[in-house]
Structure formats: structure tokens, C-alpha cells
Design an enzyme around this catalytic site. Structure first.
Site, PDB file in Angstrom:
ATOM      1  N   TYR A 156       3.740  27.855  -8.783  1.00 42.64           N
ATOM      2  CA  TYR A 156       2.396  28.409  -8.620  1.00 42.64           C
ATOM      3  C   TYR A 156       1.763  28.601  -9.997  1.00 42.64           C
ATOM      4  O   TYR A 156       2.221  29.413 -10.800  1.00 42.64           O
ATOM      5  CB  TYR A 156       2.448  29.754  -7.903  1.00 42.64           C
ATOM      6  N   PHE A 201      -1.283  30.131   5.580  1.00 43.97           N
ATOM      7  CA  PHE A 201      -2.596  29.820   6.137  1.00 43.97           C
ATOM      8  C   PHE A 201      -2.868  30.715   7.350  1.00 43.97           C
ATOM      9  O   PHE A 201      -3.177  30.224   8.444  1.00 43.97           O
ATOM     10  CB  PHE A 201      -2.731  28.357   6.510  1.00 43.97           C
ATOM     11  N   PRO A 202      -2.727  32.037   7.211  1.00 40.21           N
ATOM     12  CA  PRO A 202      -2.868  32.935   8.362  1.00 40.21           C
ATOM     13  C   PRO A 202      -4.281  33.008   8.925  1.00 40.21           C
ATOM     14  O   PRO A 202      -4.466  33.500  10.036  1.00 40.21           O
ATOM     15  CB  PRO A 202      -2.447  34.287   7.795  1.00 40.21           C
ATOM     16  N   LEU A 203      -5.256  32.495   8.174  1.00 40.86           N
ATOM     17  CA  LEU A 203      -6.630  32.462   8.674  1.00 40.86           C
ATOM     18  C   LEU A 203      -7.082  31.031   8.944  1.00 40.86           C
ATOM     19  O   LEU A 203      -8.267  30.741   9.002  1.00 40.86           O
ATOM     20  CB  LEU A 203      -7.576  33.151   7.686  1.00 40.86           C
ATOM     21  N   GLY A 204      -6.106  30.135   9.125  1.00 43.01           N
ATOM     22  CA  GLY A 204      -6.450  28.755   9.419  1.00 43.01           C
ATOM     23  C   GLY A 204      -6.392  27.891   8.177  1.00 43.01           C
ATOM     24  O   GLY A 204      -5.943  28.315   7.110  1.00 43.01           O
ATOM     25  N   GLY A 205      -6.868  26.656   8.323  1.00 43.05           N
ATOM     26  CA  GLY A 205      -6.749  25.677   7.260  1.00 43.05           C
ATOM     27  C   GLY A 205      -7.473  26.057   5.993  1.00 43.05           C
ATOM     28  O   GLY A 205      -8.595  26.563   6.020  1.00 43.05           O
ATOM     29  N   PRO A 243     -10.774  21.323   3.738  1.00 46.33           N
ATOM     30  CA  PRO A 243     -11.950  20.958   4.536  1.00 46.33           C
ATOM     31  C   PRO A 243     -11.563  20.242   5.825  1.00 46.33           C
ATOM     32  O   PRO A 243     -10.653  19.416   5.843  1.00 46.33           O
ATOM     33  CB  PRO A 243     -12.730  20.032   3.591  1.00 46.33           C
TER      34      PRO A 243
END
Length: 299
Positions: A56, A211-215, A218
Site C-alpha cells: 500500500y 469494497f463494502p460500499l460497492g465497486g 467506474p
């Protein structure tokens, strides 16, 4: 609607179910003092487990963690292996799955974090694809990888072993080695991992969705793009992001969250998700949101 942040058992201790993911610390690479202050604020807010990796920010995240966290903070730091930095490449990571590479990565994390023992090391397998897929000598049998990680655990350099980007079959094969957690992509809008979540619950393994809130790329579904999520958020007077994180905590008691951010306000909002409860109607509305595949590269 509010309550104290819930806790759960994890590698022999009780932790807050909301921790911090350090992947986004690299956004502060030219503002190191702010990065350190952000982590100190996370500790003040109750964060007691942090997810990181030596790759990271090409070591920046681990370097900041080493400076910011103190032994008396009691923060559990989980890291990962299976990839390595790839400066200048189209993707800033390269696959590093061979046993000798896993051992080298553990040593790099020990040096980067300035510790003698890593509490948890997650093996990033990439079985679930697509995206970066092992080829050639990077196609390594799971048993060979678990063997070197078990050796490192026996040597006292690793406390516990986790897995990432794996299928239920791979997890079942790995169970005899003792698996503490699984990190796969999973959110309200991408619930392909439902079987894995239930398997982890049955086996007493922490489920740590990235990705707990989605992708994060894009074109991939996002929790904050769902009308039902916004409706629930508006009715409760909170943000859609907070609703998405809270839904994960309600999904199963073995869920641990590691949302990442480089913004102090977002950090506080993420931690506040632990104080949200849903009534039956709100939970039913959220559960009814369509799940779509969220194919990713790396979490």
C-alpha cells in the site's frame, strides 16, 4: 437509533466491529503529518484493528502505521501477502504467490511495521477473479502456500492466517491450517459471497468485506447509487454510506468492517455506522436491493 459500537471476537480478543483499512493512506503521501494525525484520530474514535499491506503506497501505509500507533493503543494490525509493488506498471501491483515470495513479503511487512510478529497475515489468492489472475509459476498450490505460512506462524512471525479473494472450496481446503478471517468483495449491491459468509459464520471465521460500499472502479455498482438506500438514509437522518456500512453489520455477527478514507470527517462518519439500527421495514427495503456482480481487480 444510536447505540455503542458493537464488538466481536477476533483472533482471541474482543475488537470493535469497525476498524480501518489503510489502502487510502497513500492519498496523503505528500502530507505525512496529516496521515499520522488521521490514524491517531481513528484510535481516539475506537478503532482497534487496522488492515494494511507493505504494497500500500509502496510502503507508505506501513510506515505511517509504525509512526502513529503505540503499543499502549492495543491496535491489532492485519496485513496481507500475495502481491508486490510494481512501480511504473499499468497496475501498480504484480502477483507474488510463490512460497519464497510470501516469506519475503512477511519479512517486508515486519520491517515496514517495525514489529517482531504480525498479528494476522492474509493470503491474497485471487481465485475469484477476473482481473489479475496467476499465470505460469504464479499458479501455486494452496497447500504449498499454507505450508510456508504455517512455518512462519510456528516461528512466531505470524499470529494468525487469513485468506482473501477465495472460493468456499478453497476455504474448506484451508480449514485444517486454522483460518482466522476471509477478505472478499461483498456489499449490499454485490452479494455473490453469501455462501462464503455463511460458511465463515458456521466455522467461527471473521468475514471482512472489502469494497463494502460497492465497486471502487467506474461502471461497478455502488451502494450510494441505490434509491432504497437513500430513502432509508433520509428517513433516519444519516448518509447513504453510513446505511450501507450499517447493513453489513446487521447481515451477520461475524462481519468486521475496515472502511478506508483519507478524510477525518469520513472517518468519523464511518465509525458512527456502528450506532445505527434498522426497523423491520427499513431492513426489508435494503435486503430487497438487487445484487449485481462486482468483478474487481484487488481489494
Amino acid at each position: 437509533m444510536t447505540m455503542s459500537t458493537p464488538t466481536a471476537a477476533f483472533v482471541g480478543r474482543t475488537v470493535s466491529r469497525i476498524g480501518y483499512g489503510a489502502a487510502q493512506l497513500d492519498r496523503l503521501s505528500d502530507r505525512r503529518a496529516e496521515a499520522v494525525a488521521l490514524l491517531r484520530r481513528a484510535v481516539e474514535l475506537g478503532v482497534d484493528h487496522v488492515d494494511t499491506a507493505e504494497f500500500y503506497g509502496f510502503g507508505f501505509a506501513n510506515d505511517v502505521i509504525r509512526e502513529a500507533l503505540r503499543p499502549e493503543d492495543g491496535v491489532l494490525v492485519a496485513t496481507k501477502v500475495g502481491a508486490a509493488p510494481n512501480p511504473g506498471g499499468r497496475i501498480p501491483l504484480r502477483i507474488a504467490q510463490r512460497p519464497e515470495q510470501l516469506r519475503a513479503a512477511v519479512e517486508e511487512n515486519l520491517r515496514g511495521l517495525g514489529v517482531d510478529r504480525l498479528a494476522v497475515v492474509n493470503l491474497r489468492r485471487l481465485d475469484t477473479g477476473p482481473g489479475m489472475c496467476p499465470e505460469g509459476d504464479q499458479v501455486v498450490d494452496l497447500d504449498d502456500q499454507l505450508a510456508v505460512l504455517t512455518e512462519l506462524r510456528d516461528e512466531g512471525k505470524i499470529g494468525a492466517i487469513g485468506l482473501s479473494c477465495v472460493t468456499p472450496d478453497v476455504l474448506r481446503r484451508a480449514l485444517p491450517a486454522g483460518i482466522a478471517c476471509v477478505q472478499n468483495a461483498y456489499s449490499l449491491v454485490s452479494r455473490d459471497g453469501e455462501d462464503m459468509l455463511r460458511l465463515c459464520l458456521d466455522e467461527g471465521i471473521a468475514w471482512v468485506p472489502f469494497f463494502p460500499l460497492g465497486g471502487a472502479f467506474p461502471g461497478l455498482p455502488k451502494v450510494t447509487g441505490e434509491p432504497a438506500v437513500h430513502a432509508v438514509a433520509e428517513s433516519m437522518g444519516v448518509t447513504a454510506s453510513r446505511v450501507g456500512l450499517a447493513w453489513l453489520l446487521h447481515r451477520a455477527p461475524n462481519v468486521l468492517l475496515i472502511p478506508g478514507t483519507a478524510d477525518p470527517a469520513h472517518l468519523e462518519a464511518n465509525m458512527a455506522a456502528g450506532g445505527i439500527t434498522f426497523d423491520a421495514a427499513a431492513l426489508a427495503a435494503l435486503d430487497a436491493v438487487e445484487s449485481r456482480s462486482s468483478d474487481v481487480l484487488l481489494g
